[in-house]
Scaffold this motif. Structure first.
Motif, PDB file in Angstrom:
ATOM      1  N   ILE A   1      -2.823 -33.313  -3.023  1.00  0.00           N
ATOM      2  CA  ILE A   1      -3.033 -32.113  -3.827  1.00  0.00           C
ATOM      3  C   ILE A   1      -1.669 -31.464  -4.124  1.00  0.00           C
ATOM      4  CG2 ILE A   1      -4.228 -29.912  -3.988  1.00  0.00           C
ATOM      5  CD1 ILE A   1      -6.054 -32.362  -3.742  1.00  0.00           C
ATOM      6  N   TRP A   2      -1.471 -31.092  -5.388  1.00  0.00           N
ATOM      7  CA  TRP A   2      -0.188 -30.530  -5.831  1.00  0.00           C
ATOM      8  C   TRP A   2      -0.316 -29.070  -6.234  1.00  0.00           C
ATOM      9  CZ3 TRP A   2       4.340 -33.245  -5.642  1.00  0.00           C
ATOM     10  CH2 TRP A   2       4.240 -34.620  -5.434  1.00  0.00           C
TER      11      TRP A   2
ATOM     12  N   ASN B   1       3.160 -30.045  -1.933  1.00  0.00           N
ATOM     13  CA  ASN B   1       2.150 -31.105  -1.887  1.00  0.00           C
ATOM     14  C   ASN B   1       1.469 -31.106  -0.533  1.00  0.00           C
ATOM     15  OD1 ASN B   1       1.722 -34.139  -0.841  1.00  0.00           O
ATOM     16  ND2 ASN B   1       1.222 -34.036  -3.006  1.00  0.00           N
ATOM     17  N   ALA B   2       0.173 -31.295  -0.554  1.00  0.00           N
ATOM     18  CA  ALA B   2      -0.597 -31.487   0.676  1.00  0.00           C
ATOM     19  C   ALA B   2      -1.115 -32.914   0.677  1.00  0.00           C
ATOM     20  CB  ALA B   2      -1.748 -30.504   0.748  1.00  0.00           C
ATOM     21  N   GLY B   3      -0.777 -33.667   1.719  1.00  0.00           N
ATOM     22  CA  GLY B   3      -1.146 -35.068   1.741  1.00  0.00           C
ATOM     23  C   GLY B   3      -2.645 -35.295   1.864  1.00  0.00           C
ATOM     24  N   LYS B   4      -3.271 -34.608   2.777  1.00  0.00           N
ATOM     25  CA  LYS B   4      -4.710 -34.754   2.996  1.00  0.00           C
ATOM     26  C   LYS B   4      -5.239 -33.414   3.475  1.00  0.00           C
ATOM     27  CE  LYS B   4      -6.251 -38.671   4.444  1.00  0.00           C
ATOM     28  NZ  LYS B   4      -6.564 -39.855   5.292  1.00  0.00           N
ATOM     29  N   ILE B   5      -6.159 -32.831   2.723  1.00  0.00           N
ATOM     30  CA  ILE B   5      -6.751 -31.546   3.076  1.00  0.00           C
ATOM     31  C   ILE B   5      -8.185 -31.782   3.544  1.00  0.00           C
ATOM     32  CG2 ILE B   5      -7.476 -29.296   2.234  1.00  0.00           C
ATOM     33  CD1 ILE B   5      -5.199 -29.340   0.260  1.00  0.00           C
TER      34      ILE B   5
ATOM     35  N   LEU C   1      11.196 -20.713  -0.488  1.00  0.00           N
ATOM     36  CA  LEU C   1       9.977 -21.009  -1.202  1.00  0.00           C
ATOM     37  C   LEU C   1       8.792 -20.951  -0.251  1.00  0.00           C
ATOM     38  CD1 LEU C   1      11.107 -24.103  -3.325  1.00  0.00           C
ATOM     39  CD2 LEU C   1      11.393 -21.671  -3.817  1.00  0.00           C
ATOM     40  N   SER C   2       7.663 -20.528  -0.788  1.00  0.00           N
ATOM     41  CA  SER C   2       6.417 -20.510  -0.029  1.00  0.00           C
ATOM     42  C   SER C   2       5.330 -21.204  -0.831  1.00  0.00           C
ATOM     43  CB  SER C   2       5.973 -19.069   0.246  1.00  0.00           C
ATOM     44  OG  SER C   2       6.939 -18.364   0.976  1.00  0.00           O
ATOM     45  N   CYS C   3       4.403 -21.808  -0.126  1.00  0.00           N
ATOM     46  CA  CYS C   3       3.264 -22.437  -0.784  1.00  0.00           C
ATOM     47  C   CYS C   3       2.042 -22.248   0.101  1.00  0.00           C
ATOM     48  CB  CYS C   3       3.523 -23.913  -1.023  1.00  0.00           C
ATOM     49  SG  CYS C   3       2.124 -24.792  -1.744  1.00  0.00           S
ATOM     50  N   ALA C   4       1.051 -21.572  -0.428  1.00  0.00           N
ATOM     51  CA  ALA C   4      -0.171 -21.300   0.316  1.00  0.00           C
ATOM     52  C   ALA C   4      -1.322 -22.108  -0.259  1.00  0.00           C
ATOM     53  CB  ALA C   4      -0.493 -19.808   0.255  1.00  0.00           C
ATOM     54  N   ALA C   5      -2.111 -22.675   0.628  1.00  0.00           N
ATOM     55  CA  ALA C   5      -3.288 -23.451   0.225  1.00  0.00           C
ATOM     56  C   ALA C   5      -4.534 -22.629   0.482  1.00  0.00           C
ATOM     57  CB  ALA C   5      -3.335 -24.758   1.001  1.00  0.00           C
ATOM     58  N   PHE C   6      -5.439 -22.624  -0.509  1.00  0.00           N
ATOM     59  CA  PHE C   6      -6.653 -21.824  -0.432  1.00  0.00           C
ATOM     60  C   PHE C   6      -7.864 -22.706  -0.692  1.00  0.00           C
ATOM     61  CE2 PHE C   6      -4.426 -17.828  -0.452  1.00  0.00           C
ATOM     62  CZ  PHE C   6      -3.313 -18.045  -1.232  1.00  0.00           C
TER      63      PHE C   6
END
Length: 121
Positions: free
Chosen positions: A110-111, A95-99, A19-24
């Motif tokens: 953020i989910w 999930n990103a805890g703190k961006i 699995l991959s998850c990219a944050a933009f």
């Protein structure tokens, strides 16, 4: 800001997926990045988490089978899942805890949208 997950699918028991998850979205840095999963009729549970420094922890049933990694420069988190079992079937969420968008402006918790993993023969 957006987290986009991909890589789910149907796999036989004993198989593997990544699995991959990219944050933009104007991101400066992200502290913890994690994968959760939710099976039908069950609560969402933490599968694996990795800090910005690279420290990781895993849910007991996936230890030795799953591996989390991340690319901090590209704000991507991965989950390599090996020796998959039917009980791993679930929707997997990143999930990103703190961006952080600057040194003082950040968003918490953020989910991503979820990606279905089905392990079945």
């Amino acid at each position: 800001v957006q987290l986009q997950a991909s890589g789910g699918g149907l796999v036989r028991p004993g198989g593997f997926l990544k699995l991959s998850c990219a944050a933009f979205g104007g991101i400066v840095r992200i502290d913890n990045m994690a994968w959760y999963r939710q099976a039908p009729g069950k609560q969402r549970e933490l599968v694996a988490l990795m800090s910005e420094e690279g420290n990781s922890k895993y849910e007991d049933s996936v230890k030795g089978r799953f591996s989390i990694s991340r690319d901090n420069a590209r704000n991507i988190v991965y989950l390599q899942m090996n020796r998959l079992r039917p009980e791993d079937t679930a929707v997997y969420y990143c999930n990103a805890g703190k961006i952080y968008f600057s040194s003082s402006y950040y968003l918490n918790d953020i989910w991503g949208q979820g990606t279905q993993v089905t392990v079945s023969s």
